[in-house]
Design a protein around this motif. Sequence first.
Motif, mmCIF file in Angstrom:
data_model
loop_
_atom_site.group_PDB
_atom_site.id
_atom_site.type_symbol
_atom_site.label_atom_id
_atom_site.label_comp_id
_atom_site.label_asym_id
_atom_site.label_seq_id
_atom_site.Cartn_x
_atom_site.Cartn_y
_atom_site.Cartn_z
ATOM 1 N N VAL A 146 0.850 -1.205 0.000
ATOM 2 C CA VAL A 146 0.000 0.000 0.000
ATOM 3 C C VAL A 146 0.880 1.247 0.000
ATOM 4 O O VAL A 146 0.722 2.154 -0.821
ATOM 5 C CB VAL A 146 -0.937 0.007 1.235
ATOM 6 N N LEU A 147 1.860 1.241 0.914
ATOM 7 C CA LEU A 147 2.772 2.385 1.016
ATOM 8 C C LEU A 147 3.537 2.572 -0.305
ATOM 9 O O LEU A 147 3.672 3.685 -0.811
ATOM 10 C CB LEU A 147 3.746 2.107 2.163
ATOM 11 N N GLY A 148 4.008 1.454 -0.856
ATOM 12 C CA GLY A 148 4.747 1.506 -2.115
ATOM 13 C C GLY A 148 3.881 2.021 -3.256
ATOM 14 O O GLY A 148 4.329 2.808 -4.076
ATOM 15 N N SER A 149 2.613 1.574 -3.281
ATOM 16 C CA SER A 149 1.697 2.022 -4.339
ATOM 17 C C SER A 149 1.538 3.523 -4.292
ATOM 18 O O SER A 149 1.683 4.220 -5.296
ATOM 19 C CB SER A 149 0.317 1.391 -4.166
ATOM 20 N N ILE A 150 1.227 4.038 -3.085
ATOM 21 C CA ILE A 150 0.998 5.477 -2.954
ATOM 22 C C ILE A 150 2.230 6.249 -3.411
ATOM 23 O O ILE A 150 2.154 7.177 -4.215
ATOM 24 C CB ILE A 150 0.653 5.832 -1.487
ATOM 25 N N ARG A 151 3.411 5.811 -2.925
ATOM 26 C CA ARG A 151 4.631 6.560 -3.259
ATOM 27 C C ARG A 151 4.976 6.439 -4.731
ATOM 28 O O ARG A 151 5.440 7.391 -5.341
ATOM 29 C CB ARG A 151 5.788 6.072 -2.386
ATOM 30 N N GLU A 152 4.752 5.262 -5.313
ATOM 31 C CA GLU A 152 5.109 5.096 -6.717
ATOM 32 C C GLU A 152 4.146 5.855 -7.619
ATOM 33 O O GLU A 152 4.561 6.500 -8.584
ATOM 34 C CB GLU A 152 5.126 3.610 -7.095
ATOM 35 N N ILE A 153 2.843 5.802 -7.287
ATOM 36 C CA ILE A 153 1.853 6.475 -8.134
ATOM 37 C C ILE A 153 2.104 7.976 -8.135
ATOM 38 O O ILE A 153 2.164 8.608 -9.183
ATOM 39 C CB ILE A 153 0.421 6.159 -7.653
ATOM 40 N N PHE A 154 2.299 8.558 -6.939
ATOM 41 C CA PHE A 154 2.485 10.003 -6.896
ATOM 42 C C PHE A 154 3.903 10.421 -7.246
ATOM 43 O O PHE A 154 4.120 11.433 -7.882
ATOM 44 C CB PHE A 154 2.079 10.546 -5.525
ATOM 45 N N GLY A 155 4.862 9.619 -6.815
ATOM 46 C CA GLY A 155 6.251 10.019 -6.997
ATOM 47 C C GLY A 155 6.792 9.771 -8.387
ATOM 48 O O GLY A 155 7.680 10.470 -8.866
ATOM 49 N N ALA A 156 6.272 8.742 -9.059
ATOM 50 C CA ALA A 156 6.812 8.412 -10.378
ATOM 51 C C ALA A 156 5.723 8.334 -11.438
ATOM 52 O O ALA A 156 6.013 8.204 -12.621
ATOM 53 C CB ALA A 156 7.565 7.083 -10.309
ATOM 54 N N GLY A 157 4.449 8.438 -11.012
ATOM 55 C CA GLY A 157 3.356 8.350 -11.972
ATOM 56 C C GLY A 157 3.186 6.957 -12.531
ATOM 57 O O GLY A 157 2.648 6.765 -13.615
ATOM 58 N N MET A 158 3.686 5.958 -11.794
ATOM 59 C CA MET A 158 3.615 4.598 -12.309
ATOM 60 C C MET A 158 3.080 3.675 -11.215
ATOM 61 O O MET A 158 3.105 4.000 -10.030
ATOM 62 C CB MET A 158 5.001 4.117 -12.719
ATOM 63 N N TRP A 159 2.597 2.510 -11.638
ATOM 64 C CA TRP A 159 2.218 1.488 -10.664
ATOM 65 C C TRP A 159 2.702 0.155 -11.180
ATOM 66 O O TRP A 159 2.335 -0.275 -12.262
ATOM 67 C CB TRP A 159 0.711 1.452 -10.439
#
Lengths: 198, 197
Positions: A146-159
Amino acid sequence: MSETSLVQEFTKGLWEEIPPFRLVLGLCPTLAVTKSVETGIGMGLALTFVLVCSNILVSALRKIIPSKVRIACFIVIIATFVVVVELSMQAFAYPLFLKLGIFIPLIVVNCIVLGRAEAFASKNGVGASIADGLGMGLGFTISLSVLGSIREIFGAGMWYGKEVFGASFQPFTFMVEAPGAFVCLGLLLAIMNLAGKK
Amino acid sequence: MRDIIRMIVVLAVLCALSGGLLAAVKSGTAEKIEYQQLKFVKGPAIKEILKGCSNDPIVDRFKLQDGDVERSFFVGVFDGKPNSVAYETFGKGFGGPIGIMVGVNLETDKVIGMGVTTHSETPGLGARAKTDETFKGSFKGLSINEPVKVKTDGGEVDAVTGATITSRGVCAGITESAEFYKRLKPQIVEKAKAFAK
């Protein structure tokens, strides 16, 4: 050990005592490897394996291990499984190993593993300890993804390495940096506390 | 007293079992790990150098003893003939040793390509040696029997702009490697023959 309590031991790790939100333990890998979902899940699964194996051995040997040297014994058991994970990850998932790097050997000093060995496995039977290890490990994996998803989606625009937003998305790089990890973890903790409030 | 003996015995047995398990796992995975490391660390450079070969150079590799050191050679098969090898050598860079993968044609002794594997050069300057196509391309066709030098030193290689030390280090590394290449060449040719398809 009746069946209902086994289920209870398993499910408590998924919500009531979910690490690292309820048991605020094991924060070092939580903050460091959740830059993306992939590393989060990889770390979570590695920890689950170590946790289940060490719980089995610790609870099986709990009557043999003298209480004065129990911590030393736990560490030997945990360290053994960590090296097994490290070697097999190098052999079968080398790119993931390169991303997780030092945090795989650092599972040895992860408080969740030692904490479960000391607080649970050394006092309970093998069945309950497996349930406890699986529950805690899966809870940790879910939290990290969950934490990784949030950071990756917002931080890199990817999932999971796939673009989520169009090319016009400006990555919010703060999220993949260390401060972003703290803020994200804090917000999730607050939400969890709000949801768990009675 | 009994307590102490019990502690010692339990800990010793536990450690011995753990050591045994780890030794078993280590020897069981050693080959796979070596392959993975070659594939992901040196693989990209080897693939680029031996582009167009019909085999997997990482599988078709052999080792030769050169004095105290053991050197690995990766064989490239072209048109059914194992006529090229790639090997790693080291040059002194600006920030430490630079790992250089060199590909040599066994028939002509000419460099068919080179690539940088590991380095700690300055990002944006020396680190460009890994990606600069002009720099890497200028090694192609040079004879390994002649010293390899950058243009400012009277050689043929286009140095990376702003990274003369790195470029010189790479050239010196390749020149030095020619020594063991020449020394081991009869054995290399012999071993490479085994990979003919």
